[in-house]
Design a protein around this motif. Structure first.
Motif, PDB file in Angstrom:
ATOM      1  N   PRO A 361     -31.960 -12.357  33.423  1.00 58.02           N
ATOM      2  CA  PRO A 361     -30.932 -11.717  32.650  1.00 58.02           C
ATOM      3  C   PRO A 361     -29.777 -12.609  32.442  1.00 58.02           C
ATOM      4  O   PRO A 361     -29.003 -12.092  31.561  1.00 58.02           O
ATOM      5  CB  PRO A 361     -30.428 -10.703  33.751  1.00 58.02           C
ATOM      6  CG  PRO A 361     -30.909 -10.930  35.074  1.00 58.02           C
ATOM      7  CD  PRO A 361     -32.002 -12.010  34.877  1.00 58.02           C
ATOM      8  N   ASN A 362     -29.629 -13.618  32.915  1.00 61.48           N
ATOM      9  CA  ASN A 362     -28.405 -14.605  32.730  1.00 61.48           C
ATOM     10  C   ASN A 362     -28.646 -15.621  31.419  1.00 61.48           C
ATOM     11  O   ASN A 362     -27.819 -16.203  31.141  1.00 61.48           O
ATOM     12  CB  ASN A 362     -28.120 -15.356  33.885  1.00 61.48           C
ATOM     13  CG  ASN A 362     -27.806 -14.518  34.912  1.00 61.48           C
ATOM     14  OD1 ASN A 362     -27.045 -13.592  34.648  1.00 61.48           O
ATOM     15  ND2 ASN A 362     -28.060 -14.711  36.378  1.00 61.48           N
ATOM     16  N   ILE A 363     -29.992 -15.646  30.883  1.00 62.27           N
ATOM     17  CA  ILE A 363     -30.347 -16.302  29.656  1.00 62.27           C
ATOM     18  C   ILE A 363     -30.298 -15.617  28.389  1.00 62.27           C
ATOM     19  O   ILE A 363     -30.793 -14.606  28.262  1.00 62.27           O
ATOM     20  CB  ILE A 363     -31.925 -17.100  29.950  1.00 62.27           C
ATOM     21  CG1 ILE A 363     -31.902 -17.594  31.353  1.00 62.27           C
ATOM     22  CG2 ILE A 363     -32.221 -17.890  29.009  1.00 62.27           C
ATOM     23  CD1 ILE A 363     -31.035 -19.002  31.486  1.00 62.27           C
ATOM     24  N   ASN A 364     -29.725 -16.327  27.480  1.00 62.34           N
ATOM     25  CA  ASN A 364     -29.638 -15.870  26.086  1.00 62.34           C
ATOM     26  C   ASN A 364     -30.932 -15.623  25.399  1.00 62.34           C
ATOM     27  O   ASN A 364     -31.597 -16.805  25.080  1.00 62.34           O
ATOM     28  CB  ASN A 364     -28.636 -16.821  25.518  1.00 62.34           C
ATOM     29  CG  ASN A 364     -28.246 -15.891  24.043  1.00 62.34           C
ATOM     30  OD1 ASN A 364     -28.994 -15.167  23.326  1.00 62.34           O
ATOM     31  ND2 ASN A 364     -26.785 -15.835  23.833  1.00 62.34           N
ATOM     32  N   LYS A 365     -31.376 -14.462  25.088  1.00 62.22           N
ATOM     33  CA  LYS A 365     -32.687 -14.399  24.693  1.00 62.22           C
ATOM     34  C   LYS A 365     -32.878 -14.797  23.168  1.00 62.22           C
ATOM     35  O   LYS A 365     -33.945 -14.832  22.580  1.00 62.22           O
ATOM     36  CB  LYS A 365     -33.306 -12.915  24.888  1.00 62.22           C
ATOM     37  CG  LYS A 365     -33.191 -12.725  26.392  1.00 62.22           C
ATOM     38  CD  LYS A 365     -33.979 -13.594  27.126  1.00 62.22           C
ATOM     39  CE  LYS A 365     -34.236 -13.242  28.623  1.00 62.22           C
ATOM     40  NZ  LYS A 365     -32.951 -12.766  29.398  1.00 62.22           N
ATOM     41  N   ASP A 366     -31.699 -14.934  22.378  1.00 63.59           N
ATOM     42  CA  ASP A 366     -31.715 -14.930  20.992  1.00 63.59           C
ATOM     43  C   ASP A 366     -31.470 -16.618  20.654  1.00 63.59           C
ATOM     44  O   ASP A 366     -31.436 -16.802  19.405  1.00 63.59           O
ATOM     45  CB  ASP A 366     -30.424 -14.316  20.341  1.00 63.59           C
ATOM     46  CG  ASP A 366     -30.339 -12.972  20.648  1.00 63.59           C
ATOM     47  OD1 ASP A 366     -31.462 -12.209  20.795  1.00 63.59           O
ATOM     48  OD2 ASP A 366     -29.223 -11.984  20.850  1.00 63.59           O
ATOM     49  N   MET A 367     -31.504 -17.250  21.606  1.00 60.97           N
ATOM     50  CA  MET A 367     -31.461 -18.731  21.116  1.00 60.97           C
ATOM     51  C   MET A 367     -32.603 -19.426  22.056  1.00 60.97           C
ATOM     52  O   MET A 367     -33.654 -18.846  22.658  1.00 60.97           O
ATOM     53  CB  MET A 367     -30.309 -19.298  22.024  1.00 60.97           C
ATOM     54  CG  MET A 367     -28.953 -18.886  21.492  1.00 60.97           C
ATOM     55  SD  MET A 367     -27.544 -19.617  22.022  1.00 60.97           S
ATOM     56  CE  MET A 367     -26.142 -18.870  21.135  1.00 60.97           C
TER      57      MET A 367
END
Length: 441
Positions: A361-367
């Motif tokens: 959950p701490n990782i940006n999924k849009d990048m």
């Protein structure tokens, strides 16, 4: 030069004097002083008396009038008048009262001393000019403080603009003051000043460069107050806290302050992290060096054991199906492990790391989010994690990155892999002991 008695009496007849001046002058004559001494003593006494009165008036203007105005302003909900008090604008305006009175009564006191009167009038005019400069300067500071409260101006180099305005104000005030002292018109002074423009350009070189740099920085929006910049040449790595005409102040992360000349922003490169901060993601780019000798094919029993890992199970099931179809189609001889396709421990670990990152959950999924294998080196095979955290704050970012690699380092042994480490003294000592034991046997 002092007037003679005859000239003084003629001056008396020409101009209307104060009755008090006449009364004090005649009292001195009656006391036995001649006309010249009576006139001089009378002027000096009246001068000190007027100075005392002016000081009292100035005190009343500052303490009584300003205190009343200040109490009224405090009750007001408008913040502009608060800045006027903070920057002493009203205080400077109050100085006009004694200066105006001094200008009106000086011809009466120094009636018989035209040279003195001329010099004092020039002094009062210069004080008036200086007071006007102080009022304008405090008003500009008030304007700066007001603009700082506006969101659209919060990150603009307002200090640079204020300093430029101060320089222009000083030039105008200096020109008028010089004109008052010399009697030369301001236009003639400016024309003569043009001949010295080359010298002025040399003297104010850094100021001019800083002014141009401030305009360029503001126009291109290359740096703002609050930006995190990195400029290795000047050992600057931190937050911009002030941009003024001559320098940019950067508060480094160790709380030291680095001062960078403003004009160097146009000629030296620097890194601005504003784009990263506004994007909502901060890059994590770090590799785990896998020991090459531990890379191998996985047995079916080991694969079944890893299949119990929930986030890895879908990948293993799909890959097992793909491998089975390929091997059947190619009629690979399974008695030799090299034939056909097999699952490797590093491949399964890479798949696990990818799945773990995608559900973190701490990782940006849009990048960009990937786990890639880099070129082998003498330190093993680098398995690089290239992702972006969803929080750009320094302390939060470091925690996310540390947690991510804490987990990967902990699970790597389940894949029968080892992380490359240079031999330590204990490793060499244990190896020496093993060699000695082997020789003894």
């Amino acid at each position: 030069m002092q007037l003679s008695t005859t000239d003084y009496l003629e001056e008396i007849n020409k101009q209307s004097q104060s009755k008090f001046y006449d009364w004090s002058y005649h009292k001195l004559l009656q006391a036995g002083f001649n006309s010249e001494w009576a006139h001089t003593i009378n002027s000096i006494v009246l001068l000190f008396l007027v100075i005392l009165i002016l000081l009292i008036i100035d005190f009343i203007a500052r303490k009584v009038i300003l205190s009343v105005v200040t109490r009224f302003i405090i009750k007001s909900k408008n913040s502009i008048d608060d800045y006027l008090i903070k920057n002493k604008t009203l205080k400077y305006i109050s100085h006009f009262i004694p200066l105006f009175i001094a200008q009106q009564i000086s011809p009466i006191i120094f009636l018989g001393f035209p040279n003195w009167l001329k010099a004092i009038n020039k002094g009062i005019e210069i004080l008036l000019v200086l007071n006007i400069m102080l009022i304008v300067h405090s008003a500009l500071k008030t304007l700066r403080d007001i603009l700082k409260t506006r969101k659209s101006f919060a990150d603009k180099p307002l200090e640079s603009y204020l300093q430029v305005s101060q320089i222009v104000l000083i030039c105008i005030g200096g020109t008028i003051t010089f004109s008052i002292l010399t009697g030369i018109s301001p236009l003639s002074f400016l024309v003569s000043l043009g001949a010295a423009s080359a010298i002025l350009m040399l003297v104010f070189k850094d100021t001019i460069l800083g002014f141009v740099a401030s305009i360029s920085v503001s126009a291109n929006d290359s740096i703002r107050v609050g930006d995190w910049i990195e400029m290795p040449k000047h050992n600057a790595d931190g937050t911009v806290i002030e941009i003024n005409l001559n320098n940019v102040k950067v508060q480094n992360f160790d709380k030291t302050i680095t001062t960078i000349p403003t004009h160097t922003l146009l000629i030296d490169s620097f890194k601005n992290y504003r784009g990263m901060q506004t994007s909502g993601g901060r890059r994590i780019k770090r590799a785990i060096n896998i020991k090459i000798s531990t890379i191998r094919f996985m047995t079916e029993e080991e694969i079944q054991d890893l299949e119990r890992i929930q986030i890895l199970k879908p990948f293993i099931e799909q890959r097992r199906l793909e491998i089975s179809e390929y091997n059947n189609r190619s009629q690979a001889d399974q008695s030799m492990p090299v034939n056909g396709r097999k699952m490797t421990n590093i491949g399964l670990f890479r798949a696990y790391a990818t799945a773990y990152i995608r559900q973190n959950p701490n990782i940006n999924k849009d990048m960009i989010s990937m786990v890639r294998q880099m070129d082998p080196t003498e330190h093993g095979v680098p398995l690089e994690i290239y992702v972006f955290s969803n929080d750009t704050r320094f302390e939060i970012y470091e925690g996310i990155r540390s947690d991510l690699f804490d987990h990967l380092f902990a699970v790597i042994t389940y894949f029968k892999l080892e992380v490359f480490e240079s031999p330590a003294s204990d490793d060499l000592r244990n190896l020496s002991i093993k060699i000695d034991q082997t020789h003894l046997q």
